[in-house]
Scaffold this active site. Structure first.
Site, PDB file in Angstrom:
ATOM      1  N   HIS A  41       0.852  -1.189   0.000  1.00 34.96           N
ATOM      2  CA  HIS A  41       0.000   0.000   0.000  1.00 34.96           C
ATOM      3  C   HIS A  41       0.885   1.236   0.000  1.00 34.96           C
ATOM      4  O   HIS A  41       1.918   1.278   0.671  1.00 34.96           O
ATOM      5  CB  HIS A  41      -0.892   0.009   1.256  1.00 34.96           C
ATOM      6  N   TYR A  44       0.449   9.114  -0.817  1.00 37.16           N
ATOM      7  CA  TYR A  44       1.164  10.373  -0.614  1.00 37.16           C
ATOM      8  C   TYR A  44       0.195  11.507  -0.869  1.00 37.16           C
ATOM      9  O   TYR A  44      -0.510  11.502  -1.881  1.00 37.16           O
ATOM     10  CB  TYR A  44       2.403  10.445  -1.517  1.00 37.16           C
ATOM     11  N   GLU A 193     -16.923   4.220  -2.290  1.00 38.17           N
ATOM     12  CA  GLU A 193     -16.142   3.262  -3.074  1.00 38.17           C
ATOM     13  C   GLU A 193     -14.656   3.613  -3.048  1.00 38.17           C
ATOM     14  O   GLU A 193     -13.803   2.724  -3.055  1.00 38.17           O
ATOM     15  CB  GLU A 193     -16.655   3.210  -4.520  1.00 38.17           C
ATOM     16  N   SER A 194     -14.344   4.898  -3.048  1.00 36.95           N
ATOM     17  CA  SER A 194     -12.943   5.318  -2.987  1.00 36.95           C
ATOM     18  C   SER A 194     -12.368   5.116  -1.591  1.00 36.95           C
ATOM     19  O   SER A 194     -11.219   4.686  -1.436  1.00 36.95           O
ATOM     20  CB  SER A 194     -12.819   6.790  -3.384  1.00 36.95           C
TER      21      SER A 194
END
Length: 231
Positions: A41, A44, A193-194
């Site tokens: 993962h 930034y 969803e994000s």
């Protein structure tokens, strides 16, 4: 949410008042199918409030289901080189920060085997920090790609796949309970969803599961419970 982070993040705002802000960032999570390929993962990000306060945050971390010390030395070594190019104090500071941040407190274990993590970073010229963030995100492939190439075709058993799925369950627990990005997204009415994009497609839980002593699963559990120095 910004007013809960400290007065310096909510300049000119009353406690509890919503703070107008601008944010941008880049996030990615990889959940490979092979149990010997670690999850990776990175995120930034840059924040700036209407009050003129700004900061950078982010990091890259790795979550294997099985321990391969050579892989961890490569991953952490790559990010130490990145950090050292910008500030020799970055790697020890941000590696320790990742070890503290990615703890699943109710399990007394870490989500994975760390990497680097930082937040609220605004102690120098923003262009210098932007260059560091760019260098870090551009180093994801060199840090992670060789590990995937090395293990993507490794044979595995159904038992090993089930262990991977249990570790994916731990990933879900951390992300839904402790992850700052998830909490921030839900509090600010973001796109669901994000916000939940980091969750694995499948996961598994077993009641009161403990790996067999001396097993590869027990070996990595020790690393989850006792963070190590890899470089």
């Amino acid at each position: 949410a910004a007013t809960e982070r400290g007065v310096d993040r909510a300049k000119g705002m009353a406690p509890g008042e919503r703070v107008p802000f601008f944010a941008c960032g880049l996030s990615c999570v990889m959940h490979p199918r092979n149990p010997f390929c670690p999850t990776m993962h990175f995120n930034y990000r840059y924040f700036e409030t209407d009050g003129g306060v700004w900061w950078f945050g982010g990091g890259t971390d790795i979550t294997p289901s099985y321990l391969n010390e050579e892989d961890m030395k490569h991953f952490h070594g790559t990010y130490k080189e990145v950090c050292d190019r910008h500030d020799p104090e970055f790697y020890p500071k941000f590696k320790a920060w990742a070890d503290r941040y990615f703890i699943i407190s109710h399990r007394n274990e870490t989500r994975g085997l760390g990497g680097i993590f930082f937040d609220d970073l605004n102690d120098r010229d923003p262009e210098l920090l932007f260059e560091f963030a760019k260098d870090a995100v551009n180093s994801v492939v060199p840090a992670y790609g060789p590990i995937i190439e090395k293990h993507k075709d490794d044979p595995f058993t159904e038992q090993q796949k089930q262990w991977q799925q249990m570790r994916r369950g731990r990933y879900v627990e951390f992300n839904l309970v402790y992850d700052r990005g998830t909490v921030f997204g839900l509090k600010t009415g973001g796109r669901i969803e994000s916000i939940l994009m980091s969750l694995p497609e499948t996961a598994r839980w077993e009641y009161d599961h403990h790996p067999e002593d001396g097993s590869p699963e027990a070996e990595i559990m020790d690393a989850f419970k006792h963070p190590r120095e890899w470089v």
